[in-house]
Design an enzyme around this catalytic site. Structure first.
Site, mmCIF file in Angstrom:
data_model
loop_
_atom_site.group_PDB
_atom_site.id
_atom_site.type_symbol
_atom_site.label_atom_id
_atom_site.label_comp_id
_atom_site.label_asym_id
_atom_site.label_seq_id
_atom_site.Cartn_x
_atom_site.Cartn_y
_atom_site.Cartn_z
ATOM 1 N NE ARG A 1 -3.764 2.191 2.554
ATOM 2 C CZ ARG A 1 -3.845 2.997 1.496
ATOM 3 N NH1 ARG A 1 -5.030 3.253 0.967
ATOM 4 N NH2 ARG A 1 -2.757 3.530 0.971
ATOM 5 C CB CYS B 1 -0.966 -0.038 1.179
ATOM 6 S SG CYS B 1 -0.180 -0.334 2.784
#
Lengths: 369, 141
Positions: free
Chosen positions: A310, A305
């Protein structure tokens, strides 16, 4: 006289402001009393005793399961550590001081990842020996059952991923976080806890180096291995190169060859992986989410990410389903931007509008406002 | 008029100190803030010789403060107690600014490059305030 008073007041205010700015916040966590919740404690204990066991690789667990561990209702989970994960030390963590799970330690996310953002660190996982020392300082060895939770599911995922990489064999995350815990009616406490330090982690750290992909490997493998998929866990706007998503990254795009794995509405959420109540979606829902993506679960999926938060959520979701063909390209878009000669794509690679260039050729001004 | 100017300069000094405090406060508590601060640090280091500038700025404020204090000491017969208090505060703030500039660093305080000019600006404003006080005190009864 009036002038004198005004001068004195202004002087005092300035001295106080300066002194406050240079001092650490006070630690009053140890003085608060335990809070009461709505549920009756006896009922909760009874519920906890009925909770089913889970597999070692199960990551996301219910509040009832965590409660049963605390109450001694889970065989094999006597040696456990609960940690509330957030940024900053305990004094800078108001959430922890306001109330945390009984016995929970505070864990600074910077105990697993670099905080300098320089070329060497790049917000990647810390060096193995540093992570090991932090783990030992909390009394965590490879055999310790670790239960983590926090306000940010991606931040907690980051810590859990780091612990698994290091070698902790059983790492859980409280599904839905403290909101789910509160909703279940379980008690919180406000007294700060400190773990009893351990001496020997029990295995070489990292025990799972294969979970971590360096930028060099990511670049090489995405270009040369058909089965290797660099999966972007970023918002659509980030994926299409409309914004970097971050106010500290000035260029937008994706590593060339990356595929989109959805997952986020912005750079600071993993909304696609969560239900409305903040609990993680099921594996079937994950497969449905990815049904139109340009990869399959048979590929080696290396998630990334912006800086590796994430990306850890789908990693953990697949990890608990038993997948081993998974990893995290830790440096993400942040580290990719440090290399002017690295290839990038801007736009959907499946469309004719996708542009291919190098990092150095990317236009600036794409930082999130 | 002078009184209004002094109040304005004092309030501005407070605003700079409060701004520096706020930056450091949120840098310690918000990951997004610390990363933005790191980004700004890097930008500043790339765009200008910050290490030269920081010492030049500190030296400039120090010299002004010394001259102001010297002038203040010369006008012993005219100075008033509030002026003495503000002169002491100016000296303390300047010393704090110098100490921060020399002793702290980006490694010890992430927001170093952002907080330092805030403290410096507050110190400079206090120097200016005291300079005005020194230059005008002879006209007062």
């Amino acid at each position: 006289m009036k002038k004198k008073i005004v001068s004195m007041l202004l002087c005092t205010a300035m001295v106080m402001s300066l002194a406050a700015g240079c001092s650490s916040p006070s630690n009053d966590a140890g003085t608060d009393s335990k809070e009461e919740t709505e549920e009756d404690g006896a009922d909760a204990a009874e519920d906890a005793a009925e909770v089913e066991t889970v597999e070692q690789r199960t990551v996301y667990v219910s509040p009832a399961w965590v409660k049963s561990v605390i109450d001694g209702g889970q065989e094999g989970y006597e040696n456990y550590v609960i940690g509330e994960v957030s940024y900053g030390d305990v004094d800078a963590s108001p959430d922890y001081k306001e109330g945390h799970l009984p016995g929970a330690l505070h864990i600074d996310i910077c105990e697993v990842e670099d905080a300098t953002g320089d070329e060497e660190g790049a917000y990647n996982l810390l060096k193995a020996e540093e992570v090991e020392q932090y783990l030992l300082s909390h009394g965590i060895t490879k055999d310790t059952k670790v239960i983590l939770y926090g306000q940010d599911p991606a931040g907690v995922g980051r810590a859990a991923y780091g612990y698994l990489w290091a070698g902790a064999e059983d790492v859980k995350i409280l599904d839905g976080g403290i909101d789910a815990w509160n909703k279940a009616g379980y008690d919180l406490e406000t007294e700060a806890n400190e773990g009893e330090a351990a001496q020997d982690f029990g295995t070489a750290v990292p025990a799972h180096p294969e979970y971590w992909v360096s930028i060099e490997d990511a670049k090489d493998r995405v270009a040369n291995e058909d089965n290797f998929k660099l999966v972007s866990i970023r918002s659509k706007e980030e994926w299409l190169g409309e914004t970097s998503g971050y106010n500290y990254m000035d260029k937008a795009g994706e590593p060339e060859g990356a595929v989109w794995g959805k997952g986020a509405k912005t750079a600071f959420d993993v909304a696609d992986f969560l239900h409305e109540d903040g609990t993680i979606i099921s594996f079937d829902e994950l497969k449905e989410l990815w049904s139109d993506c340009d990869f399959t679960l048979d590929n080696h999926l290396s998630f990334y990410c912006g800086t590796g938060w994430r990306a850890t959520v789908p990693f953990l979701m697949l990890y608990e389903e038993g997948y081993d063909n998974i990893s995290v390209y830790d440096g993400g878009w942040y580290e990719w931007l440090m290399h002017d000669d690295y290839p990038v794509q801007v736009g959907d690679p499946a469309s004719d509008d996708c542009e291919h260039m190098t990092v150095g050729e990317l236009p600036t001004g794409k930082a999130a406002k | 008029m002078k009184k209004i100017l002094f109040v304005f300069l004092d309030l501005l000094s407070i605003a700079f100190l409060a701004g520096g405090y706020a930056i450091q406060y949120f840098t310690k508590r918000k990951l997004g803030m610390v990363r933005w601060v790191v980004f700004k640090n890097k930008q500043l280091q790339e765009q200008m010789p910050v290490d030269v500038l920081k010492y030049a700025a500190a030296a400039f404020v120090l010299i002004l403060a010394v001259f102001t204090l010297a002038g203040f000491l010369k006008k012993k017969a005219h100075r008033k107690k509030p002026d003495v208090v503000m002169a002491i505060f100016m000296a303390a703030l300047t010393a704090g600014y110098l100490g921060f500039t020399i002793l702290a660093s980006e490694n010890s305080i992430r927001s170093y490059y952002l907080v330092m000019p805030m403290i410096g600006a507050a110190a400079l404003l206090q120097v200016i305030r005291n300079m005005i006080a020194v230059r005008t005190c002879k006209y007062e009864k």
